[in-house]
Design a protein around this motif. Structure first.
Motif, PDB file in Angstrom:
ATOM      1  N   UNK A 295       0.821  -1.070   0.153  1.00 55.35           N
ATOM      2  CA  UNK A 295       0.075  -0.081   0.082  1.00 55.35           C
ATOM      3  C   UNK A 295       0.891   1.249   0.111  1.00 55.35           C
ATOM      4  N   UNK A 296       2.260   1.060   0.046  1.00 55.09           N
ATOM      5  CA  UNK A 296       3.134   2.260  -0.178  1.00 55.09           C
ATOM      6  C   UNK A 296       2.924   3.092  -1.280  1.00 55.09           C
ATOM      7  N   UNK A 297       2.700   4.469  -1.128  1.00 51.46           N
ATOM      8  CA  UNK A 297       2.192   5.396  -2.118  1.00 51.46           C
ATOM      9  C   UNK A 297       2.786   6.697  -1.967  1.00 51.46           C
ATOM     10  N   UNK A 298       3.405   6.965  -3.100  1.00 41.42           N
ATOM     11  CA  UNK A 298       3.928   8.211  -3.422  1.00 41.42           C
ATOM     12  C   UNK A 298       3.191   8.838  -4.609  1.00 41.42           C
ATOM     13  N   UNK A 299       3.330  10.011  -4.845  1.00 42.28           N
ATOM     14  CA  UNK A 299       2.826  10.446  -6.137  1.00 42.28           C
ATOM     15  C   UNK A 299       3.702  11.439  -6.833  1.00 42.28           C
ATOM     16  N   UNK A 300       4.019  11.534  -8.156  1.00 43.23           N
ATOM     17  CA  UNK A 300       5.009  12.339  -8.729  1.00 43.23           C
ATOM     18  C   UNK A 300       4.471  13.231  -9.928  1.00 43.23           C
ATOM     19  N   UNK A 301       5.336  14.078 -10.304  1.00 42.82           N
ATOM     20  CA  UNK A 301       5.241  14.496 -11.878  1.00 42.82           C
ATOM     21  C   UNK A 301       6.790  14.645 -12.264  1.00 42.82           C
ATOM     22  N   UNK A 302       6.788  14.619 -13.795  1.00 36.34           N
ATOM     23  CA  UNK A 302       8.163  14.998 -14.256  1.00 36.34           C
ATOM     24  C   UNK A 302       7.881  16.051 -14.981  1.00 36.34           C
ATOM     25  N   UNK A 303       8.833  17.046 -14.860  1.00 33.41           N
ATOM     26  CA  UNK A 303       8.801  18.439 -15.266  1.00 33.41           C
ATOM     27  C   UNK A 303      10.045  18.665 -16.161  1.00 33.41           C
ATOM     28  N   UNK A 304       9.618  19.897 -16.943  1.00 28.47           N
ATOM     29  CA  UNK A 304      10.812  20.668 -17.812  1.00 28.47           C
ATOM     30  C   UNK A 304      10.717  21.845 -17.341  1.00 28.47           C
ATOM     31  N   UNK A 305      11.943  22.545 -17.645  1.00 31.11           N
ATOM     32  CA  UNK A 305      11.986  24.036 -17.456  1.00 31.11           C
ATOM     33  C   UNK A 305      11.246  24.898 -18.242  1.00 31.11           C
ATOM     34  N   UNK A 306      11.362  24.276 -19.718  1.00 30.01           N
ATOM     35  CA  UNK A 306      10.519  25.099 -20.812  1.00 30.01           C
ATOM     36  C   UNK A 306       9.729  24.005 -21.560  1.00 30.01           C
ATOM     37  N   UNK A 307       8.729  24.259 -21.908  1.00 29.90           N
ATOM     38  CA  UNK A 307       8.205  23.218 -23.197  1.00 29.90           C
ATOM     39  C   UNK A 307       8.614  23.296 -24.415  1.00 29.90           C
ATOM     40  N   UNK A 308       8.999  24.735 -24.837  1.00 33.98           N
ATOM     41  CA  UNK A 308       9.438  25.238 -26.214  1.00 33.98           C
ATOM     42  C   UNK A 308      10.342  24.149 -26.886  1.00 33.98           C
ATOM     43  N   UNK A 309      11.581  23.849 -26.191  1.00 32.21           N
ATOM     44  CA  UNK A 309      12.161  23.021 -27.102  1.00 32.21           C
ATOM     45  C   UNK A 309      11.587  21.324 -27.351  1.00 32.21           C
ATOM     46  N   UNK A 310      10.527  21.200 -26.686  1.00 30.98           N
ATOM     47  CA  UNK A 310       9.759  19.851 -27.140  1.00 30.98           C
ATOM     48  C   UNK A 310       8.765  19.931 -27.615  1.00 30.98           C
ATOM     49  N   UNK A 311       8.172  21.086 -28.224  1.00 29.90           N
ATOM     50  CA  UNK A 311       7.056  21.210 -29.073  1.00 29.90           C
ATOM     51  C   UNK A 311       6.931  20.088 -30.082  1.00 29.90           C
ATOM     52  N   UNK A 312       7.977  19.929 -30.823  1.00 28.47           N
ATOM     53  CA  UNK A 312       7.852  19.230 -31.741  1.00 28.47           C
ATOM     54  C   UNK A 312       7.469  17.502 -31.454  1.00 28.47           C
ATOM     55  N   UNK A 313       7.699  17.319 -30.287  1.00 25.59           N
ATOM     56  CA  UNK A 313       7.286  15.861 -29.805  1.00 25.59           C
ATOM     57  C   UNK A 313       5.897  15.858 -29.184  1.00 25.59           C
ATOM     58  N   UNK A 314       5.288  16.848 -28.902  1.00 24.80           N
ATOM     59  CA  UNK A 314       4.046  17.128 -27.978  1.00 24.80           C
ATOM     60  C   UNK A 314       2.647  16.685 -29.155  1.00 24.80           C
ATOM     61  N   UNK A 315       1.751  16.336 -28.447  1.00 22.82           N
ATOM     62  CA  UNK A 315       0.721  15.929 -29.212  1.00 22.82           C
ATOM     63  C   UNK A 315      -0.053  17.204 -29.696  1.00 22.82           C
ATOM     64  N   UNK A 316      -0.478  17.414 -31.043  1.00 22.45           N
ATOM     65  CA  UNK A 316      -0.994  18.619 -31.508  1.00 22.45           C
ATOM     66  C   UNK A 316      -2.265  18.979 -30.691  1.00 22.45           C
ATOM     67  N   UNK A 317      -2.270  20.374 -30.339  1.00 21.76           N
ATOM     68  CA  UNK A 317      -3.311  20.793 -29.395  1.00 21.76           C
ATOM     69  C   UNK A 317      -3.280  21.041 -27.942  1.00 21.76           C
ATOM     70  N   UNK A 318      -1.986  20.147 -27.513  1.00 22.57           N
ATOM     71  CA  UNK A 318      -1.497  20.211 -26.004  1.00 22.57           C
ATOM     72  C   UNK A 318      -0.291  20.786 -25.868  1.00 22.57           C
ATOM     73  N   UNK A 319      -0.166  21.203 -24.737  1.00 21.61           N
ATOM     74  CA  UNK A 319       1.388  21.765 -24.448  1.00 21.61           C
ATOM     75  C   UNK A 319       1.941  21.201 -23.178  1.00 21.61           C
ATOM     76  N   UNK A 320       1.568  19.982 -23.221  1.00 26.48           N
ATOM     77  CA  UNK A 320       2.136  18.919 -22.180  1.00 26.48           C
ATOM     78  C   UNK A 320       2.271  17.570 -22.393  1.00 26.48           C
ATOM     79  N   UNK A 321       1.499  16.950 -23.360  1.00 26.70           N
ATOM     80  CA  UNK A 321       1.521  15.519 -23.575  1.00 26.70           C
ATOM     81  C   UNK A 321       2.369  15.014 -24.750  1.00 26.70           C
ATOM     82  N   UNK A 322       3.315  14.316 -24.287  1.00 27.31           N
ATOM     83  CA  UNK A 322       4.230  13.711 -25.176  1.00 27.31           C
ATOM     84  C   UNK A 322       3.771  12.540 -26.144  1.00 27.31           C
ATOM     85  N   UNK A 323       4.083  12.612 -27.251  1.00 21.46           N
ATOM     86  CA  UNK A 323       3.720  11.427 -28.260  1.00 21.46           C
ATOM     87  C   UNK A 323       4.764  10.520 -28.137  1.00 21.46           C
ATOM     88  N   UNK A 324       4.740   9.688 -27.132  1.00 15.02           N
ATOM     89  CA  UNK A 324       5.620   8.597 -26.993  1.00 15.02           C
ATOM     90  C   UNK A 324       5.957   8.108 -25.479  1.00 15.02           C
TER      91      UNK A 324
END
Length: 332
Positions: free
Chosen positions: A303-332
């Motif tokens: 039952x041990x539970x932690x919750x997490x996020x993975x973050x970037x400093x800026x989404x701009x360099x990663x926009x080619x890999x993001x699902x169209x219409x989103x600014x956070x969801x990576x296609x992969x």
């Protein structure tokens, strides 16, 4: 009690209580409408007096070296007053069904806003949820993923992915002090101060292979093929390494891996994460994992539970890999 990372910031009891009350009032589910949830948190951060001290602390933190201090450790952070229990067969689906408040998720988003970070998600991880659970899943309990029941070797998250997070932020929700389950940390700064010049030179050659992480491959919606060979230190101080998964492709490389593993365990620090403990990990400037000692309560381990996020400093360099219409969801 293992707390080998220094505590950098602690919420007062009154701040924690007030934030729990405020965050429990958020009724937008981050699993159904993340963008709307994020917008509400941005409004809260701009106005809530109980965030002022945290904001001041983070302003000071930005003036320090993340290479020398790649971890931020907070305690007494707000979490949900009532945490549902769920089984290990399909815990994510049960969470979506049973979790009616979103205090933990809101705090992770709040911290990201104050720290100037941008949470991201991946189609191949929990079908794109921004907020991910470190919680055992029966079908993945023997893997090297956040769903593992056993230990997780030293690694950086998504070490060979084309969109690697800059930060991994973890908030403890449920743990048992009967069980010796530690989150482990080591800084690249300490590793490079330990490794010999010859070992470092070998590690900088593209003689190493790391497969894509288990969760990306085993629950993948997008096929990624074979990961490329790589050097271990890249961009001078960024390590791309997963203990017992990264392999040297020749004798010199294999010897360098053994030297690096010895350095990892000579420099590691351990924390038994308690509810309300939070750590922000500079993913490219450190390695982390999970170590297990004596288990006295196996039911609590499940039952041990932690919750997490993975973050970037800026989404701009990663926009080619993001699902169209989103600014956070990576296609992969």
């Amino acid at each position: 009690m293992y707390r080998e990372l220094p505590v950098d910031f602690s919420f007062t009891a009154s701040e924690q209580s007030a934030l729990v009350k405020r965050l429990e009032g958020i009724r937008i589910s981050p699993y159904k409408s993340y963008s709307a949830f994020r917008h509400e948190l941005r409004m809260l951060v701009a106005n809530d007096p109980n965030v002022v001290r945290l904001r001041d602390f983070m302003e000071g933190r930005r003036r320090s070296s993340a290479y020398e201090k790649p971890f931020v450790f907070l305690e007494n952070c707000p979490i949900d007053s009532v945490l549902p229990e769920f089984g290990n067969d399909n815990p994510v689906a049960e969470k979506h069904d049973k979790k009616k408040t979103f205090v933990a998720e809101a705090f992770l988003q709040l911290y990201a806003e104050v720290a100037g970070e941008h949470p991201i998600s991946y189609l191949n991880v929990n079908d794109g949820d921004v907020f991910q659970d470190i919680f055992p899943k029966e079908s993945l309990k023997a893997t090297q993923s956040q769903k593992a029941l056993g230990p997780i070797n030293f690694h950086k998250d998504l070490a060979n992915h084309y969109v690697r997070p800059d930060l991994v932020n973890i908030l403890g929700l449920r743990s048992s002090e009967e069980n010796e389950i530690y989150t482990t940390f080591v800084s690249n700064h300490d590793l490079l101060n330990t490794l010999s010049p010859s070992t470092q030179a070998t590690l900088r050659e593209s003689w190493f292979y790391t497969p894509y992480d288990d969760l990306t491959v085993m629950t993948g919606n997008v096929q990624l093929g074979k990961a490329p060979d790589h050097a271990v230190p890249t961009r001078e101080v960024d390590f791309r390494f997963f203990e017992n998964r990264t392999e040297g492709q020749n004798d010199a490389a294999r010897a360098a891996v053994m030297d690096l593993k010895a350095a990892l365990h000579a420099n590691k620090r351990r924390v038994l994460m308690r509810p309300g403990d939070f750590v922000s990990i500079s993913n490219n400037l450190s390695l982390h994992g999970k170590e297990i000692g004596c288990i006295r309560n196996e039911a609590a381990q499940r039952l041990r539970w932690s919750i997490k996020t993975v973050n970037v400093h800026s989404i701009a360099p990663h926009l080619p890999h993001v699902v169209p219409g989103s600014d956070y969801l990576v296609n992969g």
